[in-house]
Design a protein around this motif. Structure first.
Motif, mmCIF file in Angstrom:
data_model
loop_
_atom_site.group_PDB
_atom_site.id
_atom_site.type_symbol
_atom_site.label_atom_id
_atom_site.label_comp_id
_atom_site.label_asym_id
_atom_site.label_seq_id
_atom_site.Cartn_x
_atom_site.Cartn_y
_atom_site.Cartn_z
ATOM 1 N N ALA A 126 8.758 -12.202 -31.419
ATOM 2 C CA ALA A 126 8.949 -12.888 -32.223
ATOM 3 C C ALA A 126 9.678 -14.050 -32.620
ATOM 4 O O ALA A 126 9.899 -15.450 -31.982
ATOM 5 N N ALA A 127 11.131 -13.706 -33.301
ATOM 6 C CA ALA A 127 12.258 -14.457 -34.156
ATOM 7 C C ALA A 127 12.762 -15.677 -32.354
ATOM 8 O O ALA A 127 12.566 -16.462 -32.020
ATOM 9 N N LEU A 128 12.768 -14.458 -30.993
ATOM 10 C CA LEU A 128 13.210 -14.778 -29.885
ATOM 11 C C LEU A 128 12.147 -15.774 -29.341
ATOM 12 O O LEU A 128 12.457 -17.212 -28.858
ATOM 13 N N LEU A 129 10.810 -15.966 -29.247
ATOM 14 C CA LEU A 129 9.773 -16.101 -29.009
ATOM 15 C C LEU A 129 9.716 -17.886 -29.532
ATOM 16 O O LEU A 129 10.093 -18.929 -29.120
ATOM 17 N N ALA A 130 9.995 -17.702 -30.991
ATOM 18 C CA ALA A 130 10.272 -18.805 -31.174
ATOM 19 C C ALA A 130 10.822 -19.967 -31.082
ATOM 20 O O ALA A 130 11.263 -21.428 -30.983
ATOM 21 N N SER A 131 12.697 -19.582 -30.713
ATOM 22 C CA SER A 131 13.347 -19.457 -30.669
ATOM 23 C C SER A 131 13.464 -20.700 -29.350
ATOM 24 O O SER A 131 13.866 -21.712 -28.502
ATOM 25 N N MET A 148 15.305 -19.411 -14.057
ATOM 26 C CA MET A 148 15.583 -18.172 -14.532
ATOM 27 C C MET A 148 16.841 -18.363 -14.123
ATOM 28 O O MET A 148 17.539 -17.196 -15.164
ATOM 29 N N VAL A 149 18.595 -19.218 -13.394
ATOM 30 C CA VAL A 149 19.318 -18.041 -13.669
ATOM 31 C C VAL A 149 20.103 -18.814 -14.310
ATOM 32 O O VAL A 149 21.349 -17.668 -14.465
ATOM 33 N N LEU A 150 20.058 -20.090 -14.851
ATOM 34 C CA LEU A 150 20.553 -20.778 -15.916
ATOM 35 C C LEU A 150 20.577 -20.361 -16.625
ATOM 36 O O LEU A 150 21.749 -20.371 -18.265
ATOM 37 N N THR A 151 18.868 -19.757 -18.040
ATOM 38 C CA THR A 151 19.350 -19.303 -18.863
ATOM 39 C C THR A 151 18.132 -18.054 -18.682
ATOM 40 O O THR A 151 18.637 -17.983 -20.284
ATOM 41 N N TYR A 152 17.631 -17.559 -17.927
ATOM 42 C CA TYR A 152 16.754 -15.986 -18.991
ATOM 43 C C TYR A 152 17.635 -14.846 -17.798
ATOM 44 O O TYR A 152 17.306 -14.366 -18.864
ATOM 45 N N ILE A 153 18.036 -15.037 -17.232
ATOM 46 C CA ILE A 153 18.041 -13.644 -16.641
ATOM 47 C C ILE A 153 19.388 -13.225 -17.673
ATOM 48 O O ILE A 153 19.814 -11.565 -17.521
ATOM 49 N N GLY A 154 20.273 -13.756 -18.161
ATOM 50 C CA GLY A 154 20.872 -13.193 -19.006
ATOM 51 C C GLY A 154 20.729 -12.818 -20.151
ATOM 52 O O GLY A 154 20.698 -11.861 -20.228
ATOM 53 N N ILE A 155 19.322 -13.640 -20.549
ATOM 54 C CA ILE A 155 19.070 -12.822 -21.773
ATOM 55 C C ILE A 155 17.642 -11.247 -20.852
ATOM 56 O O ILE A 155 17.972 -10.757 -21.881
ATOM 57 N N HIS A 156 17.626 -11.355 -19.648
ATOM 58 C CA HIS A 156 16.953 -10.623 -19.317
ATOM 59 C C HIS A 156 18.139 -8.890 -19.368
ATOM 60 O O HIS A 156 17.186 -8.156 -19.553
ATOM 61 N N LEU A 157 19.480 -9.054 -19.121
ATOM 62 C CA LEU A 157 20.159 -8.104 -18.919
ATOM 63 C C LEU A 157 20.132 -7.912 -19.855
ATOM 64 O O LEU A 157 20.440 -6.207 -20.447
ATOM 65 N N VAL A 158 20.136 -8.923 -21.250
ATOM 66 C CA VAL A 158 20.732 -7.982 -22.571
ATOM 67 C C VAL A 158 19.730 -7.208 -22.976
ATOM 68 O O VAL A 158 19.504 -6.241 -23.288
ATOM 69 N N THR A 212 10.852 -24.299 -20.333
ATOM 70 C CA THR A 212 9.775 -22.942 -20.507
ATOM 71 C C THR A 212 10.529 -21.594 -19.688
ATOM 72 O O THR A 212 9.226 -20.632 -20.071
ATOM 73 N N ALA A 213 10.753 -21.995 -18.460
ATOM 74 C CA ALA A 213 11.550 -20.629 -17.409
ATOM 75 C C ALA A 213 11.976 -19.613 -18.032
ATOM 76 O O ALA A 213 11.063 -18.277 -18.137
ATOM 77 N N ALA A 214 12.428 -19.033 -19.202
ATOM 78 C CA ALA A 214 12.829 -18.327 -20.067
ATOM 79 C C ALA A 214 11.425 -17.897 -21.047
ATOM 80 O O ALA A 214 11.311 -16.513 -21.379
ATOM 81 N N TYR A 215 10.647 -18.962 -21.609
ATOM 82 C CA TYR A 215 9.886 -18.285 -22.148
ATOM 83 C C TYR A 215 8.195 -17.525 -21.569
ATOM 84 O O TYR A 215 8.232 -16.946 -21.505
ATOM 85 N N ILE A 216 8.399 -17.899 -20.542
ATOM 86 C CA ILE A 216 7.460 -17.346 -19.282
ATOM 87 C C ILE A 216 7.922 -16.230 -19.298
ATOM 88 O O ILE A 216 6.918 -15.269 -19.221
ATOM 89 N N ALA A 217 9.099 -16.332 -18.820
ATOM 90 C CA ALA A 217 9.413 -14.457 -18.155
ATOM 91 C C ALA A 217 9.141 -13.602 -19.492
ATOM 92 O O ALA A 217 8.493 -12.244 -19.639
ATOM 93 N N THR A 218 10.025 -14.487 -20.440
ATOM 94 C CA THR A 218 9.463 -13.009 -22.065
ATOM 95 C C THR A 218 8.305 -13.152 -22.080
ATOM 96 O O THR A 218 7.942 -12.087 -22.605
ATOM 97 N N TRP A 219 7.401 -13.382 -21.744
ATOM 98 C CA TRP A 219 6.100 -13.600 -22.413
ATOM 99 C C TRP A 219 5.092 -12.777 -21.570
ATOM 100 O O TRP A 219 4.467 -11.971 -21.608
#
Length: 450
Positions: free
Chosen positions: A58-63, A263-273, A389-396
């Motif tokens: 929830a904290a990550l989604l808010a961020s 997705m390449v620039l902001t989300y995949i790093g979060i995904h790998l962690v 919204t890409a990172a948010y959508i992927a996480t959601w």
């Protein structure tokens, strides 16, 4: 002899002017996207500082929602800077946009946390991000317009590739800055004060950018139009009246470009962690390396665009990204970081093709009276839809479906939208330069036709 010498001197001066203009545009996009993106790479660190609670998701989604909030301001910024650039000059728009971004970044560096300021802290965080988003709304449209009107007809793809290199370079520098600070500080130091340093490191970049942009002249197309008093009194109104289809085309292609790029620039790093379970610092450096490699491929993609044209190069990038999304993400967990990194890189190869191919295509759709406004509005609306919204959508999606591969469907769908839009642009491309169809020629300025 005198004529030949004078001609050679004029040619060299023109080439120097073009190079200086491309440099100023590229450096500015580095600053803008560095400042805009540092927050994304710090999302895992910053989220509990501004959104404390027992649920880390929830904290990550808010961020991430705060990250996305900046993009809500981009169309408004696009309209503002579009009017400024189409009415008062491309140079002025480029200067004001980068100054505002610097102000937003300094605000980010000085923010109090929730522990010291309570609810005021996330409110100030959102306000700082809104300032950054407003500024970013004019940067890419201004840079692409300036380069399009400055470089020669046979080098529009190569020239635009340096703007794309600049934006991706900003992402890479942000990742490097965060990775370096993370490596040199302990976790308590990082959460206490270390997260502020990457924001402050953007100040020297800002000063260098201002220096380069004060040394350029406005484009000849704008100056000629201004001399003839051939400027739109209300660029936004004229744009909606004369170019609605072209705005939608920029939007459609922008949806695919932003989805794949962010997705390449902001989300995949979060995904790998989070999904792959890899070390955060190692992932940050892996992401930085891949983004640097992709950025270095931008000029290569520019040469391809100048050789084969925007449409086929963009189509190749969209098809490749859409097809590779699922298998690449399936290799990003349970196979080790090296395999995950290779899969990441292969998927990211579509990014330079898409970004560089669309860079000269976007401004070619509009005449000079509304060009900056048209590119900025269409692209920024697309950035809201699938960029910030890409990172948010992927996480959601992962949270809702329970599948770590669900973001791949979002990517494939976005690429399909881009392909359908690309096919709607009825053009023949020669050397990367758009040749207007009969229906477009009626509303396009002669300088867009080749």
């Amino acid at each position: 002899m005198f004529v030949a010498t004078h001609t050679n001197s004029t040619s060299r001066t023109l080439e120097q002017t073009r190079r200086r203009g491309v440099l100023a545009a590229a450096v500015g996009t580095i600053v803008e996207y560095y400042d805009l993106t540092v927050y994304a790479y710090l999302a895992v660190v910053v989220s509990p500082l501004f959104f404390p609670g027992n649920d880390p998701t929830a904290a990550l989604l808010a961020s991430l929602a705060v990250f996305a909030s900046a993009y809500l301001m981009r169309p408004i910024g696009g309209i503002f800077f579009g009017r400024l650039g189409d009415r008062h000059g491309r140079k002025r728009a480029l200067l004001v946009s980068v100054l505002l971004m610097g102000v937003g970044s300094l605000l980010m560096a000085c923010l109090p946390t929730y522990a010291s300021a309570g609810i005021v802290a996330p409110i100030l965080l959102v306000l700082a991000r809104l300032v950054q988003g407003f500024s970013a709304g004019g940067e890419l449209g201004g840079a692409l317009t300036y380069v399009y009107e400055t470089v020669g007809e046979k080098r529009k793809g190569l020239g635009a590739s340096f703007v794309a290199l600049g934006s991706n370079g900003g992402f890479a520098l942000a990742a490097i800055a965060v990775g370096t600070v993370s490596a040199l500080t302990t976790e308590p130091q990082m959460t206490s004060w270390g997260w502020r340093i990457p924001f402050l490191l953007g100040v020297p970049l800002l000063l260098f950018c201002l220096w380069t942009r004060t040394r350029i002249e406005d484009t000849a197309q704008f100056e000629n139009a201004a001399a003839k008093d051939d400027l739109a009194k209300s660029p936004f109104t004229e744009l909606i009246r004369t170019h609605p289809k072209q705005v939608l085309q920029v939007f459609g292609l922008g949806v695919a470009q932003n989805a794949t790029g962010y997705m390449v620039l902001t989300y995949i790093g979060i995904h790998l962690v989070r999904q792959g379970g890899f070390d955060r610092t190692a992932v940050t450096w892996t992401t930085a390396l891949i983004i640097v490699l992709i950025a270095l491929l931008m000029p290569v993609a520019g040469l391809l665009v100048d050789r084969f044209g925007s449409v086929p190069v963009a189509a190749a990038g969209l098809i490749g990204s859409g097809i590779l999304a699922y298998p690449a993400m399936s290799l990003m967990g349970g196979h080790g970081l090296v395999v995950a990194g290779v899969a990441f890189f292969l998927f990211a190869l579509g990014t330079p093709l898409i970004q560089v191919a669309t860079a000269p295509l976007f401004p070619s759709l509009f005449n000079s009276r509304v060009r900056l406004t048209g590119v900025a509005l269409g692209f920024n609306l697309a950035t809201i839809a699938t960029g910030g919204t890409a990172a948010y959508i992927a996480t959601w999606l992962i949270d809702r479906t329970g599948s770590a591969l669900s973001p791949a469907y979002f990517l494939a769908g976005s690429c399909l939208i881009g392909l359908l839009t690309l096919f709607s642009i009825r053009t023949a491309t020669y050397g990367g330069v758009r040749r207007e169809s009969a229906s477009h020629a009626e509303i396009a300025a002669p300088q867009n036709v080749r």
